[in-house]
Design a protein around this motif. Sequence first.
Motif, PDB file in Angstrom:
ATOM      1  N   PHE A  45      55.836  13.316 -97.230  1.00 48.86           N
ATOM      2  CA  PHE A  45      55.036  13.018 -96.015  1.00 48.86           C
ATOM      3  C   PHE A  45      55.079  14.336 -95.001  1.00 48.86           C
ATOM      4  O   PHE A  45      54.216  14.521 -94.048  1.00 48.86           O
ATOM      5  CB  PHE A  45      55.450  12.064 -95.008  1.00 48.86           C
ATOM      6  CG  PHE A  45      55.717  10.896 -95.836  1.00 48.86           C
ATOM      7  CD1 PHE A  45      54.674   9.909 -95.956  1.00 48.86           C
ATOM      8  CD2 PHE A  45      56.898  10.298 -96.384  1.00 48.86           C
ATOM      9  CE1 PHE A  45      54.586   8.666 -96.770  1.00 48.86           C
ATOM     10  CE2 PHE A  45      56.971   9.022 -97.202  1.00 48.86           C
ATOM     11  CZ  PHE A  45      56.190   8.379 -97.458  1.00 48.86           C
ATOM     12  N   ALA A  46      55.856  15.289 -95.226  1.00 43.99           N
ATOM     13  CA  ALA A  46      56.076  16.687 -94.305  1.00 43.99           C
ATOM     14  C   ALA A  46      54.587  17.401 -94.122  1.00 43.99           C
ATOM     15  O   ALA A  46      53.898  17.263 -95.459  1.00 43.99           O
ATOM     16  CB  ALA A  46      57.016  17.487 -94.882  1.00 43.99           C
ATOM     17  N   GLY A  47      54.415  17.904 -93.049  1.00 47.25           N
ATOM     18  CA  GLY A  47      53.080  18.971 -93.126  1.00 47.25           C
ATOM     19  C   GLY A  47      52.475  18.857 -91.769  1.00 47.25           C
ATOM     20  O   GLY A  47      53.588  18.270 -90.791  1.00 47.25           O
ATOM     21  N   GLU A  48      51.415  19.396 -91.215  1.00 46.16           N
ATOM     22  CA  GLU A  48      50.850  19.230 -90.228  1.00 46.16           C
ATOM     23  C   GLU A  48      50.121  18.170 -89.836  1.00 46.16           C
ATOM     24  O   GLU A  48      49.365  17.997 -91.128  1.00 46.16           O
ATOM     25  CB  GLU A  48      50.222  20.678 -89.882  1.00 46.16           C
ATOM     26  CG  GLU A  48      49.675  20.890 -88.681  1.00 46.16           C
ATOM     27  CD  GLU A  48      49.024  22.226 -88.383  1.00 46.16           C
ATOM     28  OE1 GLU A  48      47.999  22.462 -87.288  1.00 46.16           O
ATOM     29  OE2 GLU A  48      48.743  22.817 -89.382  1.00 46.16           O
ATOM     30  N   TYR A  49      50.203  17.470 -88.752  1.00 48.39           N
ATOM     31  CA  TYR A  49      49.240  16.468 -88.178  1.00 48.39           C
ATOM     32  C   TYR A  49      48.300  16.930 -87.113  1.00 48.39           C
ATOM     33  O   TYR A  49      48.961  17.258 -86.178  1.00 48.39           O
ATOM     34  CB  TYR A  49      50.078  15.175 -88.097  1.00 48.39           C
ATOM     35  CG  TYR A  49      50.587  14.815 -89.567  1.00 48.39           C
ATOM     36  CD1 TYR A  49      49.918  13.258 -89.825  1.00 48.39           C
ATOM     37  CD2 TYR A  49      51.596  15.147 -89.976  1.00 48.39           C
ATOM     38  CE1 TYR A  49      50.512  12.962 -91.077  1.00 48.39           C
ATOM     39  CE2 TYR A  49      52.242  14.814 -91.284  1.00 48.39           C
ATOM     40  CZ  TYR A  49      51.927  13.611 -91.848  1.00 48.39           C
ATOM     41  OH  TYR A  49      52.319  13.142 -92.893  1.00 48.39           O
TER      42      TYR A  49
END
Length: 594
Positions: A478-482
Amino acid sequence: MKKYLCVLLALAMLLSLAACGGKDSGGTTDTGGSTEGDTAMDASDTPDTARDTTPPEPARGFPDVPEDAFYYDAAMWAAENGLVSGDKFDPMGICTRGQILTFLWRSVGSPEPSTGENPFTDGDPSSWFYKPALWAYENGIISAGAVSAGNECPMGQALTILWRANGSPITAAHASAIADKYAGQYYEKALAWADLCGLLNAVGQSFDPNASCTRATVIMYLYWLKDNFSLSAEDAAVQAEYAKLVADAPLYGVTGNGLVYADYIDVEGDGKVELLTVGLGDGEDYYKNLTLTVYANVDGHAGKVAELADEINIIANHVTLTLSFDPAEEGPRLNYYDTSENPHTFYEDFGQYLLKSNAVTKAEIGQSYAEYYDLEGEEGQTVSGVSVTAEEFQAAADKNNAGTPILTFRSSFGEASATIENSGLLPGRAEINAMIISGIKSGDERITKNAAAQIESGNSELKQLVLDMALGGDFTFFAGEYEPTSATKNDYYAYKSLTLHADGRVTGYESDYYTSGKKPVSVNVNSQGVITCVIIPEERYVVEDFGGGDVLYDFIGEWYQIIPDSNGGYENATIYFTSIGGGAWDPTFIRVSD
């Protein structure tokens, strides 16, 4: 007088012979030829310095091996090369697993194993079978665990052991009629190899996977193989490259043009083995993209020699793709068969993809006919022309459907879905999912992206595995930029992007005032796949006590939720974030697409 003298001389000679009667020097009594270890040694074999210690010539016979026995040459070879020993061969004795490993080990010179640790649960260095079994383990012939050295060795196991010992040669199993009968069994590939290389025919025995092998049979296998089969360095190299093409399992799936099927085939019927792969991707509306590729040995390397990309129209309700091999036909082929499941419409369409070593061609046998039926089931008017008669069409359709199902497609509400019926050499879904999870944890972005697509397509088992990762504190998937949603951007605050880290921390937002940068202290997942992560448990505290029960309270806390998209996946997941203070202005962020 002379007569009496002759008699006396004869008696004297007889007495002399009796006095010097020959003593039996004691040949070997090693009965190892009929025991599991072949290790027994008689005391008379101990060197005696008073006797000639020159090694005797190998024995050329066993009392239980007649010279006209069909296994005679094999038995003599085994004795002369130290595979068996003792006074008896015991040809009809049942061969055990320990014995076949010992025979095999001795046939290659009894190499000393290098593994220090004992991988077995039922043997130790003092066991008679330990070295042969350890060598077999080092060379991928058997696995760790129980050797079961005393168990009878059935033909299925014997051929599998010999196949692995000879480099696990690849074969086109479909080319072996006998292996075809045992499709899906653990010994299928070994059986196909034994049949196609001539081993079964040379020994002249019918195959029964559960029948115990005799010692004569196993020795005959080894004797024949030593002169009649060897995996060349070039074939081994090409085989390894084929395996590498197949080994990219984490990317296999119904979406993203991933491989959905792979198998070894003989496209020309010449005994050469090619690799067929089938790739599948999503098209527009009722279409699926199909890619058929054939690889072959090209100058000692696995090279792509034929490929065809095509679109399959799933406008009808049910399409089946099958793989069939008919010696009477031009070669192996993939068949597609398209039929409607509407009770008031009869529609059929079928064709073939012909596989060759230089091209993959499509043969459109034709759309048959569409006939409407009234509600009572009476035949109505023929709407479309008929390219073949109904009888001819049905005969060809039945022939196509006789192949092995690879894929089935269905259409519904403007979209086409696919189901993998048979993946061939590719691992099963559980194994692939495990490999995908390993790839995600290692940070492989390509595998992670493909996994997200598979979850969107309904791979519920994989979805549960990534949720389990989160429950264990690993948010790599789920990691990353939102970035802020449009609604959030229109709120009172101009929120900035939020970054979700692999360990569950969130940073960014408006400023560090709103995000603590701490890991979640608790993680929960509900039945809809919503992940709730508490970073700072919510607490109520007194801001000011005015007395008389008039108290001003405020709250502190930090938590967030990862919410699946409308498809139940996480390609477009959103994060609902609540920071210190909470309230109506808590922002929502959506995952940034690549």
